[in-house]
Each structure stands twice: as structure tokens, then as C-alpha cells.
Design a protein around this motif. Structure first.
Motif, PDB file in Angstrom:
ATOM      1  N   LEU A  93       0.767  -1.365   0.090  1.00 62.90           N
ATOM      2  CA  LEU A  93       0.104   0.021  -0.061  1.00 62.90           C
ATOM      3  C   LEU A  93       0.863   1.307  -0.013  1.00 62.90           C
ATOM      4  O   LEU A  93       0.386   2.206  -0.454  1.00 62.90           O
ATOM      5  CB  LEU A  93      -1.108  -0.062   1.234  1.00 62.90           C
ATOM      6  N   ASP A  94       1.846   1.003   0.624  1.00 58.12           N
ATOM      7  CA  ASP A  94       2.829   2.380   0.645  1.00 58.12           C
ATOM      8  C   ASP A  94       3.358   3.112  -0.824  1.00 58.12           C
ATOM      9  O   ASP A  94       3.201   4.237  -1.205  1.00 58.12           O
ATOM     10  CB  ASP A  94       4.225   2.380   1.508  1.00 58.12           C
ATOM     11  N   ILE A  95       3.427   2.067  -1.827  1.00 51.29           N
ATOM     12  CA  ILE A  95       3.605   2.403  -3.345  1.00 51.29           C
ATOM     13  C   ILE A  95       2.099   2.250  -3.926  1.00 51.29           C
ATOM     14  O   ILE A  95       2.104   3.270  -4.800  1.00 51.29           O
ATOM     15  CB  ILE A  95       4.430   1.127  -3.626  1.00 51.29           C
ATOM     16  N   GLY A  96       1.252   1.526  -3.548  1.00 51.27           N
ATOM     17  CA  GLY A  96      -0.068   1.454  -4.047  1.00 51.27           C
ATOM     18  C   GLY A  96      -0.802   2.569  -4.249  1.00 51.27           C
ATOM     19  O   GLY A  96      -1.442   2.974  -5.195  1.00 51.27           O
ATOM     20  N   THR A  97      -0.504   3.323  -2.887  1.00 48.72           N
ATOM     21  CA  THR A  97      -1.585   4.565  -2.887  1.00 48.72           C
ATOM     22  C   THR A  97      -1.336   5.452  -3.857  1.00 48.72           C
ATOM     23  O   THR A  97      -2.245   6.341  -4.438  1.00 48.72           O
ATOM     24  CB  THR A  97      -1.236   5.155  -1.328  1.00 48.72           C
ATOM     25  N   ALA A  98       0.085   5.674  -4.347  1.00 45.57           N
ATOM     26  CA  ALA A  98       0.390   6.639  -5.514  1.00 45.57           C
ATOM     27  C   ALA A  98      -0.417   6.206  -6.855  1.00 45.57           C
ATOM     28  O   ALA A  98      -0.619   6.813  -7.740  1.00 45.57           O
ATOM     29  CB  ALA A  98       1.616   6.778  -5.666  1.00 45.57           C
ATOM     30  N   LEU A  99      -0.532   4.865  -6.882  1.00 45.62           N
ATOM     31  CA  LEU A  99      -1.224   4.436  -8.234  1.00 45.62           C
ATOM     32  C   LEU A  99      -2.698   4.725  -8.364  1.00 45.62           C
ATOM     33  O   LEU A  99      -3.358   4.698  -9.502  1.00 45.62           O
ATOM     34  CB  LEU A  99      -1.160   2.566  -8.065  1.00 45.62           C
ATOM     35  N   LEU A 100      -3.281   5.038  -7.036  1.00 49.26           N
ATOM     36  CA  LEU A 100      -4.796   5.277  -7.034  1.00 49.26           C
ATOM     37  C   LEU A 100      -5.185   6.383  -8.250  1.00 49.26           C
ATOM     38  O   LEU A 100      -5.985   6.487  -8.802  1.00 49.26           O
ATOM     39  CB  LEU A 100      -5.328   5.490  -5.817  1.00 49.26           C
ATOM     40  N   ASP A 101      -4.129   7.577  -8.256  1.00 44.64           N
ATOM     41  CA  ASP A 101      -4.419   8.761  -9.004  1.00 44.64           C
ATOM     42  C   ASP A 101      -3.266   8.583 -10.256  1.00 44.64           C
ATOM     43  O   ASP A 101      -3.582   9.470 -11.357  1.00 44.64           O
ATOM     44  CB  ASP A 101      -3.757   9.777  -8.109  1.00 44.64           C
ATOM     45  N   ALA A 102      -2.775   7.473 -10.564  1.00 43.68           N
ATOM     46  CA  ALA A 102      -2.106   7.415 -11.760  1.00 43.68           C
ATOM     47  C   ALA A 102      -2.894   7.027 -12.864  1.00 43.68           C
ATOM     48  O   ALA A 102      -4.049   6.491 -12.888  1.00 43.68           O
ATOM     49  CB  ALA A 102      -0.982   6.426 -11.645  1.00 43.68           C
ATOM     50  N   ASP A 103      -2.482   7.167 -14.219  1.00 47.43           N
ATOM     51  CA  ASP A 103      -2.989   6.963 -15.512  1.00 47.43           C
ATOM     52  C   ASP A 103      -2.981   5.463 -15.912  1.00 47.43           C
ATOM     53  O   ASP A 103      -2.063   5.036 -16.717  1.00 47.43           O
ATOM     54  CB  ASP A 103      -2.514   7.827 -16.671  1.00 47.43           C
ATOM     55  N   LEU A 104      -3.789   4.788 -14.964  1.00 44.40           N
ATOM     56  CA  LEU A 104      -3.665   3.158 -15.239  1.00 44.40           C
ATOM     57  C   LEU A 104      -4.281   2.867 -16.727  1.00 44.40           C
ATOM     58  O   LEU A 104      -3.916   1.722 -17.044  1.00 44.40           O
ATOM     59  CB  LEU A 104      -4.238   2.447 -14.211  1.00 44.40           C
ATOM     60  N   GLU A 105      -5.155   3.412 -17.071  1.00 42.96           N
ATOM     61  CA  GLU A 105      -5.642   3.172 -18.442  1.00 42.96           C
ATOM     62  C   GLU A 105      -4.586   2.993 -19.254  1.00 42.96           C
ATOM     63  O   GLU A 105      -4.848   2.162 -20.464  1.00 42.96           O
ATOM     64  CB  GLU A 105      -6.857   4.303 -18.812  1.00 42.96           C
ATOM     65  N   ASN A 106      -3.558   3.841 -19.457  1.00 42.83           N
ATOM     66  CA  ASN A 106      -2.813   3.959 -20.678  1.00 42.83           C
ATOM     67  C   ASN A 106      -1.267   3.810 -20.396  1.00 42.83           C
ATOM     68  O   ASN A 106      -0.461   3.963 -21.209  1.00 42.83           O
ATOM     69  CB  ASN A 106      -2.915   5.419 -21.047  1.00 42.83           C
ATOM     70  N   THR A 107      -1.077   3.355 -18.953  1.00 43.51           N
ATOM     71  CA  THR A 107       0.272   3.211 -18.641  1.00 43.51           C
ATOM     72  C   THR A 107       0.546   1.796 -18.073  1.00 43.51           C
ATOM     73  O   THR A 107      -0.276   1.389 -17.086  1.00 43.51           O
ATOM     74  CB  THR A 107       0.821   4.253 -17.571  1.00 43.51           C
ATOM     75  N   ASP A 108       1.635   1.125 -18.456  1.00 47.60           N
ATOM     76  CA  ASP A 108       1.898  -0.222 -17.472  1.00 47.60           C
ATOM     77  C   ASP A 108       2.184   0.196 -16.142  1.00 47.60           C
ATOM     78  O   ASP A 108       2.817   1.128 -15.723  1.00 47.60           O
ATOM     79  CB  ASP A 108       3.416  -0.818 -18.191  1.00 47.60           C
ATOM     80  N   VAL A 109       1.787  -0.808 -15.060  1.00 44.89           N
ATOM     81  CA  VAL A 109       2.156  -0.650 -13.895  1.00 44.89           C
ATOM     82  C   VAL A 109       3.706  -0.734 -13.586  1.00 44.89           C
ATOM     83  O   VAL A 109       4.194   0.025 -12.842  1.00 44.89           O
ATOM     84  CB  VAL A 109       1.539  -2.124 -13.016  1.00 44.89           C
ATOM     85  N   PHE A 110       4.210  -1.563 -14.463  1.00 51.06           N
ATOM     86  CA  PHE A 110       5.843  -1.511 -14.349  1.00 51.06           C
ATOM     87  C   PHE A 110       6.299  -0.039 -14.365  1.00 51.06           C
ATOM     88  O   PHE A 110       7.325   0.478 -13.739  1.00 51.06           O
ATOM     89  CB  PHE A 110       6.586  -2.294 -15.518  1.00 51.06           C
ATOM     90  N   ARG A 111       6.178   0.715 -15.305  1.00 51.95           N
ATOM     91  CA  ARG A 111       6.524   2.034 -15.568  1.00 51.95           C
ATOM     92  C   ARG A 111       6.203   2.981 -14.295  1.00 51.95           C
ATOM     93  O   ARG A 111       6.972   3.753 -13.780  1.00 51.95           O
ATOM     94  CB  ARG A 111       5.889   2.657 -16.970  1.00 51.95           C
ATOM     95  N   LEU A 112       4.940   2.739 -13.875  1.00 53.27           N
ATOM     96  CA  LEU A 112       4.246   3.621 -12.800  1.00 53.27           C
ATOM     97  C   LEU A 112       5.142   3.132 -11.530  1.00 53.27           C
ATOM     98  O   LEU A 112       5.482   4.158 -10.646  1.00 53.27           O
ATOM     99  CB  LEU A 112       2.927   3.427 -12.570  1.00 53.27           C
TER     100      LEU A 112
END
Lengths: 263, 263
Positions: free
Chosen positions: B170-189
Motif C-alpha cells: 500500500l505504501d507504493i500502491g496509494t500513488a497508483l490510485l491517482d495514476a493513469d492506469l488506463e494508458n500506462t503499464d504498472v511497471f513503468r508507474l
């Protein structure tokens, strides 16, 4: 809109909402069951559950913070995959085992599964045949030149594991005709015959549904998922010596390895 | 044995021989069709046939020194796999394309398929949830601690390719919540969020038959063969940050790499 129509319209909307809500719930349940099944599959495959039946559904539900319905549905998914079965009065038991094929080093089947038992090979066909263009090209022999074609059904401890079609250039292949193919990996025989170690292989993996005939040979249900491996193996001097098309039973083999981010 | 019995016996033996011979012929034909189908599949996947219909059956028969019946049966196998179709008045045409996912380097889907088109991701579920024991253990977080759970349907040029279940601390995951997951690989994020490159991943590949619900999500036939990838990805400092369970449509993805004999 007349009152009667409005009422009908409301009723229809209500029904539609109920159907939609029902569908959403069913979808959510199925999603949760898949999520849990993936976690349990991993546990099964790594032998995390001790021998004997799996923990009771209530215990699994508590451990995985899932509802009993989700647990039951997840176990149904694993049962459909042939990994577990439900025995009356006993519970859910592990009925299939998957064997790990290494993806990190180039290894023959008997080599990679050495600790899991004995690999035996039933040679279904063996003999020289003119190489079709794509085989000739990849083995770097003249088109139409004879190559040795071998078809083997491979078993681990007597259970069918894979159906392998193999092409070997004839100068090397001739020595294979008298070799103990029943009990020895082609890889090892190639190294003995040529006096060189193998170098590398280009591989391609696919998942396909088994056709009726391949399924029958592998004693798997028709349409069973098959892990298909195409592999072109070279000696350490770079010469291609072994082109194979391998169908692994999906319920008996996993392939594991390590990938690195930088090349 | 009376003469009548002997005659009956001979007749029965003759019939048995005929049945056995018939079965052997059918088996041989099926074996040959599989052998040819594997060669043609490779040609299809590597784009060896120019655009438009495949060469005529007679030509294929000559090229591969096979009978027309074998050619027809091989094409039937590839048709059942959804790779080709037969169009009246046109011939056999390639209808599906498989995309190569690299097995040599750790790469995200958009990265590995960059030259083949645009990957888009439909986020079906995303949110924090308590980590079940096997997830907590592998991500090295306390059992029951919240992790971010993400479920995505991934498409290439609009076609469903894979269904991915992902767990991130979750310490990393929280930042994923606002990321552009539709168009970006999780790896890059993950690399952007942590400021570190990824290091390595342990992977396991299996072939499984899709359950009804997964098949529906992937818009594949029920029971379709799925290439299942489990992957635990670590940062370059060794910390595990991403546990994934990925179902690739078997008819749309191949995995290719290079194996070496010495470690």
C-alpha cells in the motif's frame, strides 16, 4: 403518459434495475472466486497444504476473508481444472500435481524432472523423411534433404506428460536410430553423439486447446489446455541440431524462471 | 473346431484386421496432420505467408510432400484453433494474429508490444484490501495489512488480450490510485513512484482452460486455452512490489525467449 403506462414503465425500470443489480452481484462473486482460486492454486502447486484434505471451507473463508460462497465457487474452479476433487465425508482433496519445468536453463525433460521421478519415452514414429522448407531452413540443411523425424509420447512415472515431434539433421540423427530413446533425453544423446555440449535454444510458448487426436494420445479430455513449446536447439558452436514441437499437458506442467529488467 | 466355426473365426479375424488396419491408417493420418499443422502454424505466426489467402491445397501438398487429405486435415486443426478460416471462392485465409511477448527481459505489456499497437487498460476493480497470507508473505508485508488490489482487462488495439489481477504494497500502491492506469503499464508507474528501476521477477507459466466467467470477460469461447502467468516482481534493491496473476488469451499471445545450456 397515462397513469397505467407510467406504472408499467416504473415496474419495467424496477425489474431492469433488479436484473442489473443481480448481474453485477454475480459478476462480483465470480471475480472474487477467480481471485481466491488463483491464490489457492498457487498454494496447491507449491505444496503449501499438508497432505490430506484441504482446510475446511469455513477456515479458508476466515483465512482469506471471503464468504463461504466465494470459497465454494473458487474450489469449483479448481475442480474444473482437475486440480482438486470433493470426496463425500472427507472434504476437498488435491488430486493432480503439476511438475515444474525450468525456464532458466536449457534442459531435457528427464533432467529437469529428475527429482520427481522417472521419465520414459514411447517412440511412436522414427525414421528419415525429406525436410519441408521451414524445417530445412531452420536446421540449415538443403530443402528436401532427409532429416530424422521422431515422435515420442513422454511419461513421468507412467503418466502421459507430453507429445514431442522432433527433427534432427540426418548426419547426427542416424546415430539416434540405435540409441536408447526410451530412457534417455534427446539432449543428452545429441551431446554424446556430437561430443559437444548444447549451447542455446530459441523457444516459443503458447497455450492451445488440444485437438481430438492429440488429446487422445495424451489421455486428456478433448479441448484440454496444452502448453505448446517450439524449441530450436543449437550446439555450442551455433549449429542448429534439434527442432521440436512439444505439447505438454496443461494440468501436469508449469514452467518457471527468472526474468531480469536489464538485458 | 468344426469347419463352420473355423470359417466364422477366420471371418471375424479378417474383420478385426480390417478394423485394426483402418484405425492404424486413421491414426497415421491424424499424426501427419498434426505434424503439418505445427509447421504451418509456425509459418502463419512468423508471417511467412504473404497477405491474402494461403497457397492452394495442391501447392501446400507438393511443398510439404503431404497428401491433399493431410493438408485439408491440418488446415482444419488450425481452423479449430481460430488461426485461419476458409472463405468460399477465396481459399484459406489467416484470421487471427498472435503477438509475441518477450521472455528474455522483464517488460510490461505496452513496452513489449509497442511495435504492434496501443495497449489500453480497463480498470475493473481497484482499492485497498487486507492481504491474504500467501500475498502478504510474498510481498513481505504483515499478514492482514492492506495492499492495493487492481483488476484490469488489457486490450491491444481494442482487442481483449489479458485479464490481470495485481497486488501492490500500500505504501507504493496509494500513488497508483491517482495514476493513469488506463494508458500506462504498472511497471513503468512503479519505477516512477519509487524512483528505482525494477530488478527481477520470478515467473510461472501454465496453460489452463478458461472458466466461463474469465472467458466471458476476455470475450473468448468457454474453455478456451489461456496462458496463465504468475509473476512476482522486485525492485532492483530486491524488495517485492508487484504480485500478478495474468490470463493471456492463448490465441493472441506467444511468449518467446532464449535459453542457454550453461547457467
Amino acid at each position: 403518459m397515462p397513469a397505467a403506462d407510467r406504472i408499467r414503465d416504473h415496474a419495467a425500470q424496477g425489474a431492469a434495475t433488479t436484473v442489473a443489480a443481480h448481474r453485477a452481484r454475480r459478476r462480483l462473486r465470480a471475480d472474487r472466486a477467480r481471485q481466491l482460486a488463483d491464490l489457492l492454486r498457487r498454494q496447491l502447486l507449491t505444496g503449501a497444504f499438508a497432505d490430506g484434505p484441504l482446510p475446511h471451507e469455513d477456515l479458508l473463508a476466515a483465512d482469506y476473508r471471503a464468504s463461504r460462497n466465494t470459497v465454494r465457487q473458487a474450489l469449483d474452479l479448481l475442480r474444473a481444472e482437475g486440480l482438486v476433487d470433493r470426496l463425500p465425508g472427507v472434504g476437498t482433496v488435491v488430486v493432480a500435481r503439476k511438475y515444474p519445468h525450468g525456464l532458466d536453463r536449457l534442459m531435457g525433460l528427464a533432467e529437469t524432472l529428475r527429482e520427481h521421478g522417472r521419465v520414459s519415452n514411447e517412440v511412436r514414429t522414427m525414421g528419415p523423411a525429406p525436410a519441408p522448407a521451414p524445417v530445412a531452413e531452420r536446421l540449415r540443411v538443403p530443402a528436401g534433404a532427409d532429416v530424422l523425424y521422431i515422435e515420442r509420447l513422454r511419461r513421468l512415472n507412467g503418466l502421459p506428460l507430453s507429445l514431442d515431434l522432433t527433427y534432427v539433421p540426418l548426419d547426427i540423427g542416424t546415430a539416434l536410430l540405435d540409441a536408447d530413446l526410451e530412457n534417455t533425453d534427446v539432449f543428452r544423446l545429441l551431446e554424446t553423439i556430437t561430443g559437444r555440449p548444447l549451447g542455446h535454444a530459441e523457444i516459443t510458448l503458447e497455450a492451445v486447446n488440444a485437438d481430438a487426436h492429440s488429446a487422445a494420445v495424451l489421455q486428456a479430455p478433448r479441448g484440454a489446455a496444452v502448453l505448446m513449446l517450439e524449441r530450436l536447439t543449437h550446439l555450442d558452436d551455433g549449429r542448429p541440431v534439434d527442432l521440436e514441437f512439444i505439447r505438454f499437458r496443461g494440468d501436469r506442467i508449469t514452467m518457471s524462471g527468472l526474468l531480469r529488467r536489464s538485458g
